[in-house]
Design a protein around this motif. Structure first.
Motif, PDB file in Angstrom:
ATOM      1  N   MET A 172       0.880  -1.145  -0.068  1.00 20.89           N
ATOM      2  CA  MET A 172      -0.448   0.335  -0.092  1.00 20.89           C
ATOM      3  C   MET A 172       0.397   1.184  -0.090  1.00 20.89           C
ATOM      4  N   THR A 173       0.518   2.313  -0.522  1.00 18.21           N
ATOM      5  CA  THR A 173       1.453   3.153  -0.676  1.00 18.21           C
ATOM      6  C   THR A 173       0.557   4.243   0.039  1.00 18.21           C
ATOM      7  N   ASP A 174       1.227   5.441   0.186  1.00 18.82           N
ATOM      8  CA  ASP A 174       0.814   6.775   0.854  1.00 18.82           C
ATOM      9  C   ASP A 174      -0.317   7.517   0.546  1.00 18.82           C
ATOM     10  N   ALA A 175      -0.745   8.037   0.481  1.00 18.15           N
ATOM     11  CA  ALA A 175      -1.871   9.041  -0.124  1.00 18.15           C
ATOM     12  C   ALA A 175      -0.728  10.619  -0.948  1.00 18.15           C
ATOM     13  N   ARG A 176      -1.278  10.585  -1.818  1.00 17.79           N
ATOM     14  CA  ARG A 176      -0.620  11.168  -2.843  1.00 17.79           C
ATOM     15  C   ARG A 176      -1.236  13.343  -2.466  1.00 17.79           C
ATOM     16  N   HIS A 177      -0.494  13.914  -1.831  1.00 16.82           N
ATOM     17  CA  HIS A 177      -0.686  14.728  -1.095  1.00 16.82           C
ATOM     18  C   HIS A 177      -0.248  16.591  -1.940  1.00 16.82           C
ATOM     19  N   LEU A 178      -1.312  17.493  -2.288  1.00 12.12           N
ATOM     20  CA  LEU A 178      -0.868  18.403  -2.607  1.00 12.12           C
ATOM     21  C   LEU A 178      -0.336  19.634  -1.601  1.00 12.12           C
ATOM     22  N   ILE A 179       0.653  20.469  -1.996  1.00  9.10           N
ATOM     23  CA  ILE A 179       0.060  21.384  -0.848  1.00  9.10           C
ATOM     24  C   ILE A 179       0.407  22.746  -2.074  1.00  9.10           C
ATOM     25  N   VAL A 180      -0.337  23.611  -1.649  1.00  9.43           N
ATOM     26  CA  VAL A 180      -0.860  24.867  -2.578  1.00  9.43           C
ATOM     27  C   VAL A 180      -0.172  25.784  -2.225  1.00  9.43           C
ATOM     28  N   VAL A 181       0.678  26.805  -2.105  1.00  7.30           N
ATOM     29  CA  VAL A 181       1.517  28.094  -2.168  1.00  7.30           C
ATOM     30  C   VAL A 181       1.170  29.461  -2.203  1.00  7.30           C
ATOM     31  N   ASP A 182      -0.273  30.028  -1.886  1.00  5.06           N
ATOM     32  CA  ASP A 182      -0.820  31.954  -2.171  1.00  5.06           C
ATOM     33  C   ASP A 182       0.356  32.388  -1.643  1.00  5.06           C
ATOM     34  N   ALA A 183       1.189  32.447  -2.370  1.00  2.67           N
ATOM     35  CA  ALA A 183       3.116  33.154  -2.507  1.00  2.67           C
ATOM     36  C   ALA A 183       2.467  34.611  -1.676  1.00  2.67           C
ATOM     37  N   ALA A 184       1.831  35.081  -2.768  1.00  4.60           N
ATOM     38  CA  ALA A 184       1.864  36.693  -1.655  1.00  4.60           C
ATOM     39  C   ALA A 184       0.921  36.805  -1.185  1.00  4.60           C
ATOM     40  N   ASN A 185      -0.518  35.947  -0.032  1.00  5.26           N
ATOM     41  CA  ASN A 185      -0.882  36.075   0.932  1.00  5.26           C
ATOM     42  C   ASN A 185       0.720  35.102   2.440  1.00  5.26           C
ATOM     43  N   VAL A 186       1.336  34.160   1.752  1.00  5.97           N
ATOM     44  CA  VAL A 186       2.425  33.941   3.162  1.00  5.97           C
ATOM     45  C   VAL A 186       3.359  35.165   2.902  1.00  5.97           C
ATOM     46  N   ILE A 187       4.139  35.878   1.518  1.00  4.86           N
ATOM     47  CA  ILE A 187       4.896  36.921   1.792  1.00  4.86           C
ATOM     48  C   ILE A 187       4.726  37.953   2.489  1.00  4.86           C
ATOM     49  N   GLY A 188       3.251  38.063   1.979  1.00  2.00           N
ATOM     50  CA  GLY A 188       2.623  39.497   3.173  1.00  2.00           C
ATOM     51  C   GLY A 188       2.482  39.509   4.353  1.00  2.00           C
ATOM     52  N   SER A 189       1.884  37.883   4.952  1.00  3.51           N
ATOM     53  CA  SER A 189       2.041  37.779   6.052  1.00  3.51           C
ATOM     54  C   SER A 189       3.896  38.031   7.155  1.00  3.51           C
ATOM     55  N   ARG A 190       4.431  38.857   6.890  1.00  2.29           N
ATOM     56  CA  ARG A 190       5.388  39.224   7.913  1.00  2.29           C
ATOM     57  C   ARG A 190       5.987  40.364   7.117  1.00  2.29           C
ATOM     58  N   ALA A 191       6.061  41.299   8.170  1.00  2.00           N
ATOM     59  CA  ALA A 191       6.451  42.615   7.513  1.00  2.00           C
ATOM     60  C   ALA A 191       7.654  42.840   7.472  1.00  2.00           C
ATOM     61  N   ASN A 192       8.729  41.438   6.971  1.00  2.00           N
ATOM     62  CA  ASN A 192       9.838  42.342   6.806  1.00  2.00           C
ATOM     63  C   ASN A 192      10.852  42.793   5.353  1.00  2.00           C
ATOM     64  N   GLY A 193      10.078  44.029   4.798  1.00  2.00           N
ATOM     65  CA  GLY A 193      10.441  45.050   4.001  1.00  2.00           C
ATOM     66  C   GLY A 193       9.688  44.635   2.347  1.00  2.00           C
ATOM     67  N   TRP A 194       9.216  43.308   2.712  1.00  2.00           N
ATOM     68  CA  TRP A 194       8.613  42.856   1.303  1.00  2.00           C
ATOM     69  C   TRP A 194       8.536  43.568   0.215  1.00  2.00           C
ATOM     70  N   TRP A 195       7.698  44.129   0.500  1.00  2.00           N
ATOM     71  CA  TRP A 195       7.127  45.046  -0.197  1.00  2.00           C
ATOM     72  C   TRP A 195       7.729  46.330  -1.414  1.00  2.00           C
ATOM     73  N   LYS A 196       9.358  46.382  -1.013  1.00  2.00           N
ATOM     74  CA  LYS A 196      10.276  47.245  -1.515  1.00  2.00           C
ATOM     75  C   LYS A 196      10.919  46.561  -2.797  1.00  2.00           C
ATOM     76  N   ASP A 197      10.529  44.556  -2.860  1.00  2.00           N
ATOM     77  CA  ASP A 197      11.541  43.893  -3.488  1.00  2.00           C
ATOM     78  C   ASP A 197      10.673  42.823  -3.988  1.00  2.00           C
ATOM     79  N   ARG A 198       9.483  42.921  -4.632  1.00  2.00           N
ATOM     80  CA  ARG A 198       8.718  41.742  -4.543  1.00  2.00           C
ATOM     81  C   ARG A 198       8.738  40.497  -4.845  1.00  2.00           C
ATOM     82  N   ALA A 199       9.663  40.899  -5.850  1.00  2.00           N
ATOM     83  CA  ALA A 199      10.345  39.650  -6.487  1.00  2.00           C
ATOM     84  C   ALA A 199      11.218  39.645  -6.040  1.00  2.00           C
ATOM     85  N   GLY A 200      11.893  39.724  -5.603  1.00  2.00           N
ATOM     86  CA  GLY A 200      12.698  39.407  -4.504  1.00  2.00           C
ATOM     87  C   GLY A 200      12.734  38.593  -3.174  1.00  2.00           C
ATOM     88  N   ALA A 201      11.509  39.308  -2.850  1.00  2.00           N
ATOM     89  CA  ALA A 201      11.088  38.533  -2.059  1.00  2.00           C
ATOM     90  C   ALA A 201      10.198  36.783  -2.162  1.00  2.00           C
TER      91      ALA A 201
END
Length: 130
Positions: A1-30
């Motif tokens: 028996m194999t383990d169930a296949r799991h997909l994790i989908v990341v909302d990058a904008a939401n994850v990046i925006g959740s930390r106030a670390n200056g991401w807005w100065k360089d969105r591509a870099g973040a």
């Protein structure tokens, strides 16, 4: 028996925006840093787990040039709305028994849960990456 296949989908904008670390100065870099971190994480996940990171807007520039190469990691560029693209990814992921979307966006959570996905907040992903 194999383990169930799991997909994790990341909302990058939401994850990046959740930390106030200056991401807005360089969105591509973040976004590039997030992709690098997630690429490292995929090597620690079970072989039955795949990760899709959805980029939108200015963050899409992170995919220009060399993307991090990682097993079972896909980067998807949203032509318009990142949320709409995430819903599309979830709706089309019929080969996965479990789908988890990483976002704090309430409306997006409701939309993906209607397709059978589970949701977790950005803090869950940051904890995995730290």
């Amino acid at each position: 028996m194999t383990d169930a296949r799991h997909l994790i989908v990341v909302d990058a904008a939401n994850v990046i925006g959740s930390r106030a670390n200056g991401w807005w100065k360089d969105r591509a870099g973040a976004a590039r840093r997030l992709l690098d971190d997630v690429a490292g994480l995929t090597t620690q996940l079970p072989e039955t787990t795949e990760v899709t990171v959805v980029l939108e807007g200015a963050a899409k520039a992170a995919a220009d040039g060399a993307q991090p190469s990682a097993p079972r990691m896909t980067v998807v560029l949203a032509p318009r709305s990142g949320d709409d693209k995430i819903v599309d990814v979830v709706a089309e992921a019929n080969s996965h028994e479990q789908i988890t979307v990483v976002t704090a966006d309430r409306e997006l959570r409701t939309r993906v849960e209607a397709h059978g996905a589970d949701t977790v907040g950005p803090g869950w992903l940051w904890k995995q990456l730290d």
